[in-house]
Each structure stands twice: as structure tokens, then as C-alpha cells.
Design a protein around this motif. Structure first.
Motif, PDB file in Angstrom:
ATOM      1  N   ILE A  85       2.241  20.057  -3.908  1.00  0.00           N
ATOM      2  CA  ILE A  85       1.174  21.065  -4.010  1.00  0.00           C
ATOM      3  C   ILE A  85       1.224  21.988  -2.800  1.00  0.00           C
ATOM      4  O   ILE A  85       1.072  23.215  -2.918  1.00  0.00           O
ATOM      5  CB  ILE A  85      -0.204  20.381  -4.133  1.00  0.00           C
ATOM      6  CG1 ILE A  85      -0.308  19.663  -5.482  1.00  0.00           C
ATOM      7  CG2 ILE A  85      -1.334  21.398  -3.982  1.00  0.00           C
ATOM      8  CD1 ILE A  85      -1.528  18.764  -5.598  1.00  0.00           C
ATOM      9  N   GLY A  86       1.456  21.412  -1.616  1.00  0.00           N
ATOM     10  CA  GLY A  86       1.537  22.220  -0.404  1.00  0.00           C
ATOM     11  C   GLY A  86       2.693  23.198  -0.442  1.00  0.00           C
ATOM     12  O   GLY A  86       2.559  24.375  -0.066  1.00  0.00           O
ATOM     13  N   VAL A  87       3.840  22.749  -0.921  1.00  0.00           N
ATOM     14  CA  VAL A  87       5.021  23.601  -1.005  1.00  0.00           C
ATOM     15  C   VAL A  87       4.830  24.720  -2.030  1.00  0.00           C
ATOM     16  O   VAL A  87       5.341  25.842  -1.858  1.00  0.00           O
ATOM     17  CB  VAL A  87       6.261  22.741  -1.334  1.00  0.00           C
ATOM     18  CG1 VAL A  87       7.439  23.606  -1.747  1.00  0.00           C
ATOM     19  CG2 VAL A  87       6.631  21.866  -0.147  1.00  0.00           C
ATOM     20  N   ASN A  88       4.067  24.434  -3.070  1.00  0.00           N
ATOM     21  CA  ASN A  88       3.830  25.448  -4.111  1.00  0.00           C
ATOM     22  C   ASN A  88       3.050  26.651  -3.589  1.00  0.00           C
ATOM     23  O   ASN A  88       2.957  27.673  -4.271  1.00  0.00           O
ATOM     24  CB  ASN A  88       3.099  24.825  -5.299  1.00  0.00           C
ATOM     25  CG  ASN A  88       4.016  23.967  -6.148  1.00  0.00           C
ATOM     26  OD1 ASN A  88       5.233  24.116  -6.105  1.00  0.00           O
ATOM     27  ND2 ASN A  88       3.444  23.034  -6.894  1.00  0.00           N
ATOM     28  N   ARG A  89       2.489  26.549  -2.406  1.00  0.00           N
ATOM     29  CA  ARG A  89       1.732  27.658  -1.826  1.00  0.00           C
ATOM     30  C   ARG A  89       2.646  28.605  -1.043  1.00  0.00           C
ATOM     31  O   ARG A  89       2.190  29.617  -0.514  1.00  0.00           O
ATOM     32  CB  ARG A  89       0.623  27.090  -0.931  1.00  0.00           C
ATOM     33  CG  ARG A  89      -0.114  28.159  -0.212  1.00  0.00           C
ATOM     34  CD  ARG A  89      -1.625  28.072  -0.327  1.00  0.00           C
ATOM     35  NE  ARG A  89      -2.150  29.395  -0.096  1.00  0.00           N
ATOM     36  CZ  ARG A  89      -2.681  30.184  -1.012  1.00  0.00           C
ATOM     37  NH1 ARG A  89      -2.850  29.746  -2.230  1.00  0.00           N
ATOM     38  NH2 ARG A  89      -3.070  31.396  -0.727  1.00  0.00           N
ATOM     39  N   VAL A 122       0.840  -1.198   0.000  1.00  0.00           N
ATOM     40  CA  VAL A 122       0.000   0.000   0.000  1.00  0.00           C
ATOM     41  C   VAL A 122       0.878   1.251   0.000  1.00  0.00           C
ATOM     42  O   VAL A 122       0.603   2.219  -0.717  1.00  0.00           O
ATOM     43  CB  VAL A 122      -0.964  -0.008   1.211  1.00  0.00           C
ATOM     44  CG1 VAL A 122      -1.644   1.352   1.366  1.00  0.00           C
ATOM     45  CG2 VAL A 122      -2.013  -1.102   1.040  1.00  0.00           C
ATOM     46  N   LEU A 123       1.928   1.243   0.783  1.00  0.00           N
ATOM     47  CA  LEU A 123       2.832   2.403   0.826  1.00  0.00           C
ATOM     48  C   LEU A 123       3.413   2.690  -0.559  1.00  0.00           C
ATOM     49  O   LEU A 123       3.423   3.844  -1.013  1.00  0.00           O
ATOM     50  CB  LEU A 123       3.951   2.157   1.836  1.00  0.00           C
ATOM     51  CG  LEU A 123       5.041   3.239   1.907  1.00  0.00           C
ATOM     52  CD1 LEU A 123       4.445   4.610   2.210  1.00  0.00           C
ATOM     53  CD2 LEU A 123       6.093   2.869   2.942  1.00  0.00           C
ATOM     54  N   GLN A 124       3.878   1.666  -1.231  1.00  0.00           N
ATOM     55  CA  GLN A 124       4.470   1.863  -2.549  1.00  0.00           C
ATOM     56  C   GLN A 124       3.459   2.400  -3.554  1.00  0.00           C
ATOM     57  O   GLN A 124       3.775   3.274  -4.371  1.00  0.00           O
ATOM     58  CB  GLN A 124       5.068   0.549  -3.045  1.00  0.00           C
ATOM     59  CG  GLN A 124       6.327   0.146  -2.312  1.00  0.00           C
ATOM     60  CD  GLN A 124       6.842  -1.223  -2.724  1.00  0.00           C
ATOM     61  OE1 GLN A 124       6.070  -2.087  -3.149  1.00  0.00           O
ATOM     62  NE2 GLN A 124       8.147  -1.424  -2.611  1.00  0.00           N
ATOM     63  N   GLU A 125       2.224   1.890  -3.486  1.00  0.00           N
ATOM     64  CA  GLU A 125       1.222   2.306  -4.468  1.00  0.00           C
ATOM     65  C   GLU A 125       0.723   3.720  -4.212  1.00  0.00           C
ATOM     66  O   GLU A 125       0.473   4.484  -5.147  1.00  0.00           O
ATOM     67  CB  GLU A 125       0.048   1.325  -4.469  1.00  0.00           C
ATOM     68  CG  GLU A 125      -0.959   1.627  -5.570  1.00  0.00           C
ATOM     69  CD  GLU A 125      -1.973   0.538  -5.760  1.00  0.00           C
ATOM     70  OE1 GLU A 125      -2.669   0.566  -6.788  1.00  0.00           O
ATOM     71  OE2 GLU A 125      -2.100  -0.349  -4.886  1.00  0.00           O
ATOM     72  N   LEU A 126       0.587   4.098  -2.942  1.00  0.00           N
ATOM     73  CA  LEU A 126      -0.005   5.395  -2.614  1.00  0.00           C
ATOM     74  C   LEU A 126       1.036   6.502  -2.422  1.00  0.00           C
ATOM     75  O   LEU A 126       0.670   7.674  -2.357  1.00  0.00           O
ATOM     76  CB  LEU A 126      -0.877   5.282  -1.359  1.00  0.00           C
ATOM     77  CG  LEU A 126      -2.098   4.364  -1.488  1.00  0.00           C
ATOM     78  CD1 LEU A 126      -2.939   4.411  -0.221  1.00  0.00           C
ATOM     79  CD2 LEU A 126      -2.959   4.730  -2.691  1.00  0.00           C
ATOM     80  N   TRP A 127       2.316   6.132  -2.351  1.00  0.00           N
ATOM     81  CA  TRP A 127       3.335   7.155  -2.131  1.00  0.00           C
ATOM     82  C   TRP A 127       3.329   8.251  -3.196  1.00  0.00           C
ATOM     83  O   TRP A 127       3.453   9.439  -2.847  1.00  0.00           O
ATOM     84  CB  TRP A 127       4.719   6.520  -2.026  1.00  0.00           C
ATOM     85  CG  TRP A 127       5.806   7.544  -2.073  1.00  0.00           C
ATOM     86  CD1 TRP A 127       6.733   7.751  -3.048  1.00  0.00           C
ATOM     87  CD2 TRP A 127       6.047   8.566  -1.088  1.00  0.00           C
ATOM     88  NE1 TRP A 127       7.546   8.812  -2.750  1.00  0.00           N
ATOM     89  CE2 TRP A 127       7.151   9.341  -1.550  1.00  0.00           C
ATOM     90  CE3 TRP A 127       5.449   8.900   0.133  1.00  0.00           C
ATOM     91  CZ2 TRP A 127       7.652  10.421  -0.834  1.00  0.00           C
ATOM     92  CZ3 TRP A 127       5.958   9.980   0.841  1.00  0.00           C
ATOM     93  CH2 TRP A 127       7.042  10.734   0.371  1.00  0.00           C
ATOM     94  N   PRO A 128       3.205   7.943  -4.491  1.00  0.00           N
ATOM     95  CA  PRO A 128       3.198   9.032  -5.471  1.00  0.00           C
ATOM     96  C   PRO A 128       2.099  10.067  -5.226  1.00  0.00           C
ATOM     97  O   PRO A 128       2.312  11.264  -5.450  1.00  0.00           O
ATOM     98  CB  PRO A 128       2.990   8.302  -6.810  1.00  0.00           C
ATOM     99  CG  PRO A 128       3.522   6.931  -6.571  1.00  0.00           C
ATOM    100  CD  PRO A 128       3.165   6.617  -5.155  1.00  0.00           C
ATOM    101  N   ILE A 129       0.945   9.613  -4.748  1.00  0.00           N
ATOM    102  CA  ILE A 129      -0.147  10.549  -4.422  1.00  0.00           C
ATOM    103  C   ILE A 129       0.253  11.408  -3.231  1.00  0.00           C
ATOM    104  O   ILE A 129       0.032  12.625  -3.209  1.00  0.00           O
ATOM    105  CB  ILE A 129      -1.461   9.801  -4.113  1.00  0.00           C
ATOM    106  CG1 ILE A 129      -1.780   8.780  -5.205  1.00  0.00           C
ATOM    107  CG2 ILE A 129      -2.607  10.778  -3.909  1.00  0.00           C
ATOM    108  CD1 ILE A 129      -2.060   9.367  -6.549  1.00  0.00           C
ATOM    109  N   ALA A 130       0.866  10.776  -2.228  1.00  0.00           N
ATOM    110  CA  ALA A 130       1.308  11.516  -1.042  1.00  0.00           C
ATOM    111  C   ALA A 130       2.369  12.550  -1.416  1.00  0.00           C
ATOM    112  O   ALA A 130       2.314  13.709  -0.974  1.00  0.00           O
ATOM    113  CB  ALA A 130       1.853  10.539  -0.001  1.00  0.00           C
ATOM    114  N   MET A 131       3.323  12.146  -2.229  1.00  0.00           N
ATOM    115  CA  MET A 131       4.373  13.076  -2.649  1.00  0.00           C
ATOM    116  C   MET A 131       3.783  14.247  -3.431  1.00  0.00           C
ATOM    117  O   MET A 131       4.220  15.399  -3.278  1.00  0.00           O
ATOM    118  CB  MET A 131       5.397  12.332  -3.507  1.00  0.00           C
ATOM    119  CG  MET A 131       6.605  13.171  -3.880  1.00  0.00           C
ATOM    120  SD  MET A 131       7.632  13.616  -2.452  1.00  0.00           S
ATOM    121  CE  MET A 131       8.470  15.076  -3.066  1.00  0.00           C
TER     122      MET A 131
END
Length: 514
Positions: A308-312, A294-303
């Protein structure tokens, strides 16, 4: 909307079976005005269930059923005629209430800004008697007021039973008992917190089974933390994460909430802090399960959420504070959320850094580490006020509880100074305070984090313990001990009195106290 059908399909394969149990009426009560009671109402027993079953009711009669505890489920009613054969339909009105105020105060008086359709009532016409009826809607209640609006002059009705088929995906057999010797109020707090979580555990982690009956990621994060120490329903957390990951908004942001019906779809609400919390939910899930797939599959979404957060950030490395965003943090109309948002970003970046390290993604880990250094340094340079000893927020330099709590959780200051920050907060008590159990949770987490266990437990007793004293069967969406009718929606009638983000005393008790 960005759809990932594979992830949505995985979520749908994880739909849990709901466990059900039949719950009977415990007694009949009257709701009485009492200024000393919570919100001005208390209940008084009027008759036993057996006495109620032996009575018959005609036009203008009413009674209030008390199920003895909070219920979420489907109501079944068995009614029979008494007297002559019924020559007209039976007209019934049912009013459902989690709290006595919903039974006592007419819904016609409601003037809040949320839709009045959330108020729980049912108007029924029954053409053929006797009848056994199962209401199609799921209701959330402890009390049901039954009003016989009309029969005819020739007959009355009696009730053989009113039952609730209570439903939840939380299996109580998974919960371990607390050790003996704990104070009674802690045991009660744990029990009511677990009941709160259980009643919110349906086919997703709902934020409230009365309202909004949706999956919100801010609530999910706290529910999942409590779940890991109680029901241990890991698949339900996984299902919720895949729903969020599989249906992002057009810019890639994880939506604040999702709906299940008529098919899974994401709401168009975007919250800065909630999107970032996808990273924290994934981090907590991995810590609880060590599920690398699950970590491997969902990590790209988390990253993606971190990017997006940093872009603010502005040129200083501070989250921009303007009208182009929305950040939740707490229900407080005067709260400036810039400093809190900065801290949430740092908090989630640190969890992302840990996950990148676990995955061996050294380049992403280095990138995240650089962002942590930038945002932490900026927080100390531009938001920290040495003179007051607090973090300030916004153009006016607002000092609030939320800003200090989140900066403490993000561990922007060294450990000793972090503890002193919270000590100072508790002594000074800034005017911009806490509105919900959601922010109180984060205060208590911060106190445990900084080693002040004694004060953390005292704050739990003062807040959730006060809810218990005010009659809570499940813990509430909002509780202000100084204004017990307060509502962010304009009326306490529509407040949620079983709410996900208020379930966390069981998490604190089982993680930090035993």
C-alpha cells in the motif's frame, strides 16, 4: 472494515490483569501564580494530611490534595458530617490535574478545538452521610481540588481519607536497576520515563491515560521499544499487534488507532506513516522475542502495508504530495511531509526486507529490495540538494528538521555522509523545527545510529532534562522550551502531561548508555 475474528480473539485472550496499589494523599497545597514557574504556576504546601483530617469544611470552602506523584486510577472518598444531622445533600466539585495549571485555570476558560469533555472534573451530590464513595471513572492526576459547593447551615463535612487505587499492567519487579555511577539527572530521567510508560500501560499501550486513552500505532512503536528494556511485557505488545492486524480499513490499511470499548473496533483515521510502522513494530517485536509464530501469522499484514505504501509513489519513485493523504511525522503546522514520508517508507521497507529474509520468502525479499533501490535512488535524485547539503520536501523545496532526521534513520546516504548530514543539521538549525518529544526521539535515535553518542546524550539532557527541571513527574505530549504553554489543540489545559511517545529516555539509557 476488514475483520479477522481469529486475530481479534487472540488479542482478547491476551488482555492483561491490572496490578493495583493504594496511594494516599501526601500533603495539601495551594497553587500560586509565579511567572518564573512552568506555565506560570507553582504549588506551596499549606497543611499536613493529619491537619486536613482534623478540619471540617462548609459551603464555599475548598482545598487541593497533592498525591506526591502522577497517578492513574480510581478515587475513593470517605466523608462524614460534622455538627447537626445533615438536612440537605452535600454538593461537591472535584477537579483533577496532572499539572498545577489544570487546578488554577478555570475550565470555563477553555477554548481549544478538542472536546472539553476531556477536562477532568466531577460534580457530586451525596444524599446520605457518612459515605464512602468510589468514583466509577478512571482519572489521571497528581492534584485534586475539592470544592464544597453546598451543604446546609446546620452541618459541615470532614474527610477521613481520599485514596487512589492506582492501576497499570506494568510490573515494576521486572525492571533491573541501573548500574551505579551514572549522573543523577540520568537516573532521574530513567525513573520518570519508566513512570510515564507504566502509567500508559493499561489493557493496551495507551497514548495518554488522560487523553486520548487509545492505542495509537505511532506511540505503540516507541512504547514497545522502551518496554523491551524495562517491563518486558511481550504479551501486551502482541495483543496490540493483533488488534491492529485483526481490524483493518476497507483497503487493507492498518488503522492509525483502535478502541477497546464497548468492543474492539478500529478508528477511521488513516495515516501513511503509522500504517507502515506496523512493519517496524513487528520487526522490533521479533528482534526482542524471536517469536516465529507471531511473525509468520502477521507477516502477510505487514507485507500488505508495504505494498500500500509503495502504491503511493509517483512515476519518479517519490511519495505523492497532495491532499488525498495524511501523514503525521510531527505536530508542526508548516511542515511539508513528503520527504519524511519517503524516508519512513524506505525505513520500513528495510525492516520488511529483513523479515522476509528471516521467513525465507525470497521472492518477497527480492521485490522489497527492488523497492528499496528505487525509492532510495529517487530520494537522492529528486529530494537531495547538493548545494545546501540537505534533503528538500514538497514543491517549494522546504528544508526541515524532520526531513533530515528521517532520511538519516532510513540511511539513504552512506554512513559517513549520514553523520555529516546530522552535524550540518545541528549547526544550520532550519527554521522548520521540532514540535514534540516524538520527533525529538527520532533525532536522538539518529544521533546514536550515526555514532554521535555525546551529542545524543546532550540533546536528551537539554530536552527531557529541562522537563525535569520544570517539574515533570511523567514526561509530556508537547514541550517547547521557548513557549511552555504551546498546544496543538488551542489550550495547554488539554495537553497530555503523561504521554507515551515521551517515555523513551529509558530506552536510550538502557540500550546505548549502560
Amino acid at each position: 472494515m476488514l475483520l479477522n475474528k481469529q486475530m481479534i480473539d487472540k488479542a482478547e485472550r491476551l488482555v492483561p490483569s491490572l496490578q493495583s496499589k493504594e496511594v494516599n494523599v501526601q500533603q495539601l497545597v495551594e497553587v500560586i501564580a509565579d511567572e518564573s514557574a512552568f506555565q506560570g504556576w507553582r504549588t506551596k504546601p499549606t497543611m499536613t494530611v493529619q491537619e486536613w483530617k482534623e478540619n471540617s469544611y462548609g459551603k464555599g470552602d475548598s482545598f487541593v490534595l497533592d498525591f506526591g506523584d502522577h497517578q492513574v486510577g480510581y478515587v475513593k472518598i470517605a466523608i462524614r458530617p460534622v455538627g447537626s444531622p445533615p438536612d440537605a445533600p452535600l454538593k461537591l466539585k472535584l477537579t483533577f490535574g496532572e499539572m498545577p495549571c489544570e487546578i488554577a485555570e478555570p475550565f470555563d476558560s477553555y477554548n481549544g478545538w478538542l472536546s472539553s469533555s476531556w477536562l477532568q472534573e466531577e460534580l457530586m451530590f451525596i444524599d446520605v452521610l457518612p459515605a464512602e464513595i468510589k468514583l466509577p471513572r478512571r482519572y489521571c492526576f497528581r492534584y485534586i481540588k475539592v470544592e464544597v459547593l453546598d451543604t446546609s447551615v446546620k452541618y459541615k463535612v470532614a474527610f477521613d481519607h481520599v485514596l487512589c487505587e492506582a492501576v497499570s499492567s506494568g510490573n515494576s519487579s521486572q525492571i533491573t536497576s541501573l548500574p551505579s555511577g551514572l549522573p543523577l539527572y540520568i537516573v532521574d530521567m530513567d525513573r520518570v520515563a519508566i513512570k510515564t510508560l507504566q502509567d500508559c500501560m493499561q489493557t493496551v499501550f495507551e497514548d495518554g491515560p488522560k487523553r486520548d486513552r487509545r492505542l495509537w500505532i505511532g506511540d505503540l512503536r516507541l512504547q514497545a521499544q522502551a518496554n523491551y528494556y524495562t517491563f518486558q511485557n511481550y504479551d501486551l505488545v502482541k495483543r496490540c499487534m493483533y488488534l491492529f492486524a485483526g481490524m483493518r480499513l476497507e483497503d487493507g490499511t492498518v488503522g492509525a488507532c483502535v478502541f477497546e470499548k464497548p468492543h474492539a473496533h478500529v478508528d477511521d483515521t488513516k495515516l501513511y506513516d503509522y500504517a507502515l510502522f506496523f512493519v517496524a513494530v513487528l520487526y522490533d517485536y521479533y528482534e526482542a522475542t524471536k517469536d516465529m509464530d507471531v511473525l509468520q501469522e502477521l507477516w502477510p499484514i505487514a507485507m500488505e502495508q508495504l505494498n500500500i505504501g509503495v502504491n503511493r509513489l509517483d512515476e519518479r519513485g517519490i511519495v505523492k504530495d497532495d491532499n488525498t493523504w495524511w501523514c503525521f511525522i510531527d505536530w508542526h503546522s508548516e511542515l511539508n511531509k513528503q520527504a519524511s514520508a519517503q524516508a519512513v517508507l524506505i525505513y520500513c521497507l528495510k525492516r520488511g526486507e529483513a523479515l522476509a529474509g528471516i521467513l525465507g520468502n525470497e521472492q518477497e525479499k527480492l521485490m522489497i529490495s527492488n523497492h528499496i533501490q528505487l525509492t532510495s535512488k529517487a530520494a537522492l535524485q529528486y529530494l537531495w540538494d547538493e548545494q545546501s547539503g540537505f534533503f528538500r520536501s514538497g514543491e517549494e523545496g522546504q528544508i526541515s528538521w524532520a526531513s533530515q532526521i528521517w532520511m538519516a534513520l532510513a540511511e539513504v546516504l552512506p554512513s559517513k555522509q549520514n553523520a555529516l548530514l546530522l552535524e550540518r543539521l545541528l549547526i544550520v538549525s532550519p527554521k522548520i523545527g521540532m514540535a514534540t518529544p516524538y520527533l525529538y526521539h527520532h533525532l536522538i535515535e539518529a544521533l546514536f545510529l550515526t555514532g554521535n553518542k555525546e551529542r545524543a546524550v546532550a540533546e536528551m539532557e537539554a530536552y527531557w532534562g529541562a522537563m525535569l527541571q520544570d517539574g515533570a513527574d511523567t514526561f509530556w505530549e508537547l514541550y517547547n522550551p521557548k513557549d511552555k504553554k504551546e498546544s496543538p489543540y488551542g489550550s495547554n489545559l488539554i495537553n497530555s502531561y503523561c504521554h507515551a511517545w515521551s517515555c523513551t529516555p529509558t530506552y536510550f539509557i538502557r540500550k546505548y548508555m549502560i
